[in-house]
Motif scaffolding. Sequence first.
Motif, mmCIF file in Angstrom:
data_model
loop_
_atom_site.group_PDB
_atom_site.id
_atom_site.type_symbol
_atom_site.label_atom_id
_atom_site.label_comp_id
_atom_site.label_asym_id
_atom_site.label_seq_id
_atom_site.Cartn_x
_atom_site.Cartn_y
_atom_site.Cartn_z
ATOM 1 N N ARG A 88 -5.042 -4.832 -1.902
ATOM 2 C CA ARG A 88 -5.814 -5.220 -3.099
ATOM 3 C C ARG A 88 -6.228 -6.841 -3.051
ATOM 4 O O ARG A 88 -7.344 -7.201 -3.490
ATOM 5 C CB ARG A 88 -4.856 -5.154 -4.206
ATOM 6 N N GLY A 89 -5.254 -7.512 -2.425
ATOM 7 C CA GLY A 89 -5.653 -8.977 -2.283
ATOM 8 C C GLY A 89 -6.824 -9.363 -1.250
ATOM 9 O O GLY A 89 -6.561 -9.127 0.032
ATOM 10 N N TYR A 146 11.694 5.770 -6.368
ATOM 11 C CA TYR A 146 11.358 5.488 -5.083
ATOM 12 C C TYR A 146 11.891 6.570 -4.093
ATOM 13 O O TYR A 146 10.995 6.979 -3.343
ATOM 14 C CB TYR A 146 11.856 3.950 -4.568
ATOM 15 N N ILE A 170 13.613 -3.725 5.988
ATOM 16 C CA ILE A 170 12.762 -4.367 7.248
ATOM 17 C C ILE A 170 12.371 -5.980 6.714
ATOM 18 O O ILE A 170 11.897 -6.095 5.438
ATOM 19 C CB ILE A 170 11.534 -3.989 7.315
ATOM 20 N N SER A 181 -2.740 -6.078 5.192
ATOM 21 C CA SER A 181 -2.937 -7.293 5.099
ATOM 22 C C SER A 181 -1.423 -8.081 5.080
ATOM 23 O O SER A 181 -1.504 -9.328 5.284
ATOM 24 C CB SER A 181 -3.518 -7.472 3.715
ATOM 25 N N ILE A 209 4.628 -4.413 7.317
ATOM 26 C CA ILE A 209 4.726 -3.210 8.401
ATOM 27 C C ILE A 209 3.121 -2.739 8.568
ATOM 28 O O ILE A 209 2.828 -2.903 9.785
ATOM 29 C CB ILE A 209 5.516 -2.116 7.546
ATOM 30 N N ASN A 227 0.310 4.063 4.535
ATOM 31 C CA ASN A 227 1.514 2.869 4.638
ATOM 32 C C ASN A 227 1.765 2.327 3.082
ATOM 33 O O ASN A 227 2.995 2.067 2.788
ATOM 34 C CB ASN A 227 1.061 1.789 5.664
HETATM 35 N N1 NAP Z 1 9.972 -3.359 3.717
HETATM 36 C C1 NAP Z 1 11.029 -2.434 3.697
HETATM 37 O O1 NAP Z 1 12.252 -2.971 3.806
HETATM 38 C C2 NAP Z 1 10.643 -1.127 3.832
HETATM 39 C C3 NAP Z 1 11.885 -0.276 4.007
HETATM 40 C C4 NAP Z 1 11.578 1.160 4.092
HETATM 41 C C5 NAP Z 1 10.451 1.633 3.894
HETATM 42 N N2 NAP Z 1 9.222 0.727 3.696
HETATM 43 C C6 NAP Z 1 7.931 1.375 3.568
HETATM 44 O O2 NAP Z 1 7.024 0.454 4.332
HETATM 45 C C7 NAP Z 1 5.735 0.576 3.821
HETATM 46 C C8 NAP Z 1 5.012 -0.873 4.004
HETATM 47 O O3 NAP Z 1 6.239 -1.889 3.333
HETATM 48 P P1 NAP Z 1 5.851 -3.269 3.457
HETATM 49 O O4 NAP Z 1 7.273 -3.698 3.202
HETATM 50 O O5 NAP Z 1 5.179 -3.866 4.640
HETATM 51 O O6 NAP Z 1 5.212 -3.576 2.115
HETATM 52 P P2 NAP Z 1 4.614 -4.754 1.623
HETATM 53 O O7 NAP Z 1 4.982 -6.067 2.301
HETATM 54 O O8 NAP Z 1 4.576 -4.700 -0.070
HETATM 55 O O9 NAP Z 1 2.828 -4.642 2.134
HETATM 56 C C9 NAP Z 1 2.219 -3.588 1.286
HETATM 57 C C10 NAP Z 1 0.683 -3.574 1.877
HETATM 58 O O10 NAP Z 1 -0.011 -2.667 0.921
HETATM 59 C C11 NAP Z 1 -0.985 -3.415 0.233
HETATM 60 N N3 NAP Z 1 -1.015 -2.718 -1.052
HETATM 61 C C12 NAP Z 1 0.128 -2.698 -2.076
HETATM 62 N N4 NAP Z 1 -0.238 -1.982 -3.070
HETATM 63 C C13 NAP Z 1 -1.618 -1.413 -3.066
HETATM 64 C C14 NAP Z 1 -2.371 -0.819 -3.677
HETATM 65 N N5 NAP Z 1 -2.243 -0.378 -4.779
HETATM 66 N N6 NAP Z 1 -3.780 -0.414 -3.151
HETATM 67 C C15 NAP Z 1 -3.951 -1.044 -2.056
HETATM 68 N N7 NAP Z 1 -3.241 -1.714 -1.087
HETATM 69 C C16 NAP Z 1 -1.867 -1.889 -1.659
HETATM 70 C C17 NAP Z 1 -0.507 -4.779 0.195
HETATM 71 O O11 NAP Z 1 -1.496 -5.822 0.023
HETATM 72 P P3 NAP Z 1 -1.846 -6.222 -1.732
HETATM 73 O O12 NAP Z 1 -0.533 -6.501 -2.242
HETATM 74 O O13 NAP Z 1 -2.759 -7.333 -1.616
HETATM 75 O O14 NAP Z 1 -2.498 -4.878 -2.430
HETATM 76 C C18 NAP Z 1 0.064 -5.008 1.548
HETATM 77 O O15 NAP Z 1 -0.911 -5.167 2.408
HETATM 78 C C19 NAP Z 1 5.808 1.144 2.597
HETATM 79 O O16 NAP Z 1 5.433 2.385 2.606
HETATM 80 C C20 NAP Z 1 7.218 0.976 2.253
HETATM 81 O O17 NAP Z 1 7.618 1.749 1.228
HETATM 82 C C21 NAP Z 1 9.406 -0.595 3.742
#
Ligand code: NAP
Length: 254
Positions: free
Chosen positions: A39-40, A153, A186, A16, A19, A91
Motif C-alpha cells: 500500500r505504501g 489470525y 520473526i 516492501s 518477510i 505473503n
Molecule cells: N513477522 C512475524 O513474526 C510472522 C510470524 C508468522 C507469520 N508471519 C506472516 O508472514 C507474512 C509477512 O509478515 P511480515 O511480518 O513481513 O509483515 P509486515 O512487516 O507487516 O509486511 C507486510 C507487507 O505487506 C504489505 N501490505 C500489508 N497490507 C497490505 C494490503 N492490504 N495491500 C497491499 N499490501 C499490503 C506491507 O506494506 P504496506 O503496509 O505499505 O501495505 C508490507 O510490504 C504475513 O503473512 C504474516 O502473517 C509473520
Amino acid sequence: MDLGLTGKKAIVTGGSRGIGLAIVQTLLDEGATVATCARGKEALDARLDAWRSDGKTVYGEALDVTNAEAFESWLDSSVESMGGCDIFVSNVFSMLKSQGIERWQEAFEINLLQHIRATEKIVPYLPKGGDSAIVFIASIASVMNSNPTETEYGATKAALISYASQLATKLGPDNIRVNCVSPGPIYHEGGFWQMVEKQQPELFKRAQSVSVFNRLGTAQEVANSVVFLASPAASNITAANLRIDGAIIKTVNF
Ligand SMILES: NC(=O)c1ccc[n+]([C@@H]2O[C@H](COP(=O)([O-])OP(=O)(O)OC[C@H]3O[C@@H](n4cnc5c(N)ncnc54)[C@H](OP(=O)(O)O)[C@@H]3O)[C@@H](O)[C@H]2O)c1
C-alpha cells in the motif's frame, strides 16, 4: 545447489518490508524477475529504485489487496509486463484494527479471501507441465489455542493451510505445486516483534525463550525456505506446510 530460478517470473505480494522484502530480494539474487505490491508508495518506490539501480528486473505498484478490482488488474498487468508467471508467493497480512464480528470479517478478508482471489486469478497463467509453484505464508498461530489476541489470525491462517493443501491435490496433475510455510515469531525492521520489543519487553523475552535457539527468527530464514519451495529444486514437494519456528510448537511434526 542451483535452484534453477534464472529467468523465472515471480509475483510476490507485500514486498516492501519484512518477510516479503526478503523473498523478493532472494528471488532477484537467484536470477528471477519479480513483480510486487504494497500500500505504501514511498517505501515501495524506494525498494524498486534500489533494486533497479542494482541491475534487477522488477515491477511494482502501490495498491491495497483488499480492493479486488485494483488487485486483479495489477495481477493481470504484472503477468503481461513480465511475459508470464511461474511463481506466486502470497505473503500479505496486516494488523487487524476492528473488534467483535467486524474483526472476523477483516481477518477473513486479509488472511484468506485475498489469497484465494489472487490464486484463482494467477492459476490460469501458470505453465502446466512445467515447474510452476505457489507458496502461501501462513503461521504457527494456525495450530495454537492459547493466545487469545490471535484468535481470528490463527483460525484464518489455519483455513489458508487447508485451502493450500486441497489446491495442491487439484493442481498436481498439471505439475503445479502448492505449499505453505508457517513462521514462528520473526524479528525485522518495522515489524510486529520490533514493536513488541519496545512496548512489551517481557513478552518479547518469553517469545525468545520458547524457541530451542532462544531467539526469534529472521526474515531471511523464512525467505530461504520460501524460495527453495518455489524453485524446481523442490520438484517433489507439494501440499507441505513447513514450520520455520525454532521448534516453538512442542508437538512432533509428523
Ligand atoms: N513477522 C512475524 O513474526 C510472522 C510470524 C508468522 C507469520 N508471519 C506472516 O508472514 C507474512 C509477512 O509478515 P511480515 O511480518 O513481513 O509483515 P509486515 O512487516 O507487516 O509486511 C507486510 C507487507 O505487506 C504489505 N501490505 C500489508 N497490507 C497490505 C494490503 N492490504 N495491500 C497491499 N499490501 C499490503 C506491507 O506494506 P504496506 O503496509 O505499505 O501495505 C508490507 O510490504 C504475513 O503473512 C504474516 O502473517 C509473520
